[in-house]
Design a protein around this motif. Structure first.
Motif, mmCIF file in Angstrom:
data_model
loop_
_atom_site.group_PDB
_atom_site.id
_atom_site.type_symbol
_atom_site.label_atom_id
_atom_site.label_comp_id
_atom_site.label_asym_id
_atom_site.label_seq_id
_atom_site.Cartn_x
_atom_site.Cartn_y
_atom_site.Cartn_z
ATOM 1 N N LEU A 264 7.317 2.094 2.740
ATOM 2 C CA LEU A 264 8.144 3.285 2.494
ATOM 3 C C LEU A 264 7.783 4.015 1.190
ATOM 4 O O LEU A 264 7.569 5.238 1.225
ATOM 5 C CB LEU A 264 9.631 2.894 2.554
ATOM 6 N N PRO A 265 7.696 3.319 0.047
ATOM 7 C CA PRO A 265 7.329 4.071 -1.176
ATOM 8 C C PRO A 265 5.978 4.775 -1.040
ATOM 9 O O PRO A 265 5.803 5.900 -1.515
ATOM 10 C CB PRO A 265 7.258 2.979 -2.257
ATOM 11 N N GLY A 266 5.049 4.130 -0.372
ATOM 12 C CA GLY A 266 3.722 4.724 -0.171
ATOM 13 C C GLY A 266 3.810 5.965 0.701
ATOM 14 O O GLY A 266 3.225 7.007 0.397
ATOM 15 N N LEU A 267 4.570 5.859 1.789
ATOM 16 C CA LEU A 267 4.709 6.998 2.713
ATOM 17 C C LEU A 267 5.415 8.171 2.032
ATOM 18 O O LEU A 267 5.068 9.339 2.256
ATOM 19 C CB LEU A 267 5.495 6.568 3.962
ATOM 20 N N GLN A 268 6.398 7.841 1.175
ATOM 21 C CA GLN A 268 7.108 8.920 0.461
ATOM 22 C C GLN A 268 6.160 9.663 -0.481
ATOM 23 O O GLN A 268 6.180 10.902 -0.543
ATOM 24 C CB GLN A 268 8.287 8.338 -0.330
ATOM 25 N N ALA A 269 5.334 8.909 -1.200
ATOM 26 C CA ALA A 269 4.382 9.548 -2.118
ATOM 27 C C ALA A 269 3.401 10.427 -1.337
ATOM 28 O O ALA A 269 3.108 11.563 -1.729
ATOM 29 C CB ALA A 269 3.627 8.482 -2.915
ATOM 30 N N MET A 270 2.929 9.917 -0.198
ATOM 31 C CA MET A 270 1.989 10.694 0.624
ATOM 32 C C MET A 270 2.633 11.986 1.107
ATOM 33 O O MET A 270 2.014 13.051 1.096
ATOM 34 C CB MET A 270 1.561 9.876 1.858
ATOM 35 N N ALA A 271 3.903 11.888 1.548
ATOM 36 C CA ALA A 271 4.597 13.060 2.094
ATOM 37 C C ALA A 271 4.805 14.127 1.018
ATOM 38 O O ALA A 271 4.840 15.316 1.303
ATOM 39 C CB ALA A 271 5.929 12.641 2.700
ATOM 40 N N LYS A 272 4.950 13.688 -0.246
ATOM 41 C CA LYS A 272 5.129 14.643 -1.345
ATOM 42 C C LYS A 272 3.857 15.435 -1.604
ATOM 43 O O LYS A 272 3.881 16.633 -1.842
ATOM 44 C CB LYS A 272 5.472 13.865 -2.631
#
Lengths: 382, 89
Positions: A264-272
């Motif tokens: 999740l933290p990785g996906l959030q950073a990517m989405a930003k």
């Protein structure tokens, strides 16, 4: 090393070989041609060759080595653009080591470095950020390559640059996406793959769900797989079990690392930081819809492409290259006319010869080259 | 390119950094992607998969053991089957 040695245990490999053989023999009786199983990821290709897994398999199983090596599939135009950026005296270009030898139309990064461009190998994008802080009068560009596995690291580094107020750091973004590419492979008319070994570390980031379409829409079994030899063999056995039962499910062999939901933290950073590109070009495969990402407009100051107005060059693949056919399983690497002679690891022409994760380089390094070339020549005459 | 290496977290160094021991070599690693609990110190002594300087996943020891046990059982089953078919002949 813990979590490595036990997944290389020879006794276990022997057990698995036996189980795979019995089940494959049973399935072979119902078919008139070998099962084709594709490993998408270059990391898997590397393990398969390093540990000689193909030699352990019965003839009724054929492994097709997919395009999942981001270094290999980088088209020549992008390498040329990278060299153009690196040739700017203000710029320090930073990159993972394995990108250094990828051939552009005329040069590779290693050639450009020899001609005086300031190109430095780093272990992590964070090393590039440190370099930016140490060299405030230079622009530090990180040559961002890789599938979803690597995207969180570059996205988080951009967020760190922002938080720390570092303005002389940017990415030359060449990240590529897995799912649209697997879709393109599945949609190719001459593609006959029966089952898929899915990339474990991409799945570690994106989770299991994005692969469901392979079973839902294409009715093919797929197993998310780790990178040790025992992982790959267990995964082959799981795929055979599905094929034997007439099932097409997404299963996860690599549960020790891959959670259902991904990271999740990785996906959030990517989405930003990232958004899908309409198209991205692959060496050997051509242009594939939504198969790459670019940096969002809000983060334009960390985007070398926007900062230096670059990134539109298109350079065709060398015309004799047959990488596309190898990737689709239509021919074996050694059946390509260039294999071994014009195209080899010290002078790669095509994508798949570039990195040790490419299928052709793996055949070249671990196979009997003279025998393979002789075999090709005999076939050509026949 | 997409590979990772297992290492053990031996020291928490800040809100996003930990010292990780990989085969005897210690290196500071970013732990943003694995820092999901309320207490960052829960990560101490955990094994993580490290990729380009970032800990990307906490390795689940129970799942690792399950995977290995499954293969062990498979071996036993093959042996039993071999014995069984041998007994028939």
């Amino acid at each position: 090393m813990q979590y490595v040695d036990e997944f290389r245990d020879p006794k276990m490999a022997e057990n698995l070989t036996q189980s795979i053989k019995s089940l494959a023999d049973k399935i072979a009786k119902t078919r008139d041609k070998p099962l084709q199983i594709m490993e998408f990821c270059g990391g898997h290709t590397h393990t398969i060759f390093k540990f000689g897994i193909e030699q352990l398999l019965p003839d009724s199983i054929e492994l097709v080595h997919g395009p999942g090596c981001p270094v290999c599939v980088l088209p020549r135009g992008r390498v040329d653009d990278c060299i153009k950026l690196a040739s700017n005296p203000k710029v320090i270009m930073t990159t993972f080591g394995d990108a250094m030898r990828v051939p552009g139309a005329e040069q590779s990064l290693i050639d450009a470095k020899a001609s005086g461009a300031d190109i430095r190998m780093v272990y992590s994008p964070m090393d590039a950020l440190s370099l930016a802080k140490q060299n405030p009068d230079r622009e530090i560009i990180f040559f961002a390559l890789g599938f979803e596995t690597t995207m969180p690291s570059t996205a988080l580094t951009v967020l760190m640059a922002e938080a720390q107020g570092v303005d002389n750091f940017s990415l030359f973004c060449n990240h590529i996406t897995t799912v649209p590419t697997i879709k393109a492979i599945l949609d190719a008319p001459d593609m006959q793959i029966d089952a898929y070994i899915a990339p474990g570390h991409v799945s570690m980031v994106v989770g299991e769900e994005p692969f469901q379409f392979v079973s839902n829409r294409y009715q093919r079994p797929l197993v998310i797989t780790g990178f040790e030899p025992i992982d790959i063999m267990q995964s082959l056995y799981m795929l055979l079990q599905q094929l034997d039962q007439g099932e097409a499910k997404v299963e996860n062999q690599y549960k020790r690392v891959v959670g259902k939901e991904g990271n999740l933290p990785g996906l959030q950073a990517m989405a930003k930081i990232y958004e899908l590109r309409d198209f991205f070009e692959w060496r050997g495969l051509g242009s594939i819809e939504n198969s790459g990402v670019q940096i969002k407009a809000e983060y334009a100051k960390y985007d070398a492409e926007q900062k230096f107005n670059i990134g539109r060059a298109h350079v065709a693949d060398p015309s004799a290259c047959q990488c596309g056919e190898v990737i689709k399983g239509a021919i074996k690497p050694w059946q390509c006319k260039l294999f071994g002679s014009q195209c080899n690891p010290s002078n790669p022409m095509g994508a798949l010869m570039v990195s040790s994760e490419g299928a052709c380089a793996a055949y070249y390094s671990y196979g009997d080259i003279d025998q393979l070339i002789a075999l090709r020549n005999v076939n050509e005459v026949a | 390119m997409c590979l990772g290496i297992p290492g053990k977290i031996v020291e928490i160094q800040g809100s996003d950094t930990a010292l990780v021991n990989v085969s005897g070599i210690k290196r500071a690693v970013n732990i943003t992607c694995v820092n999901t609990s309320n207490n960052i110190h829960d990560l101490l002594d955990k094994w993580v998969l490290v990729h380009v300087g970032f800990a990307m996943s906490v390795i689940d020891d129970e799942e690792a053991a399950k995977t290995l046990a499954l293969i062990e059982n498979l071996g036993e089953m093959e042996e039993n089957l071999a014995e069984f078919s041998g007994a028939q002949n």
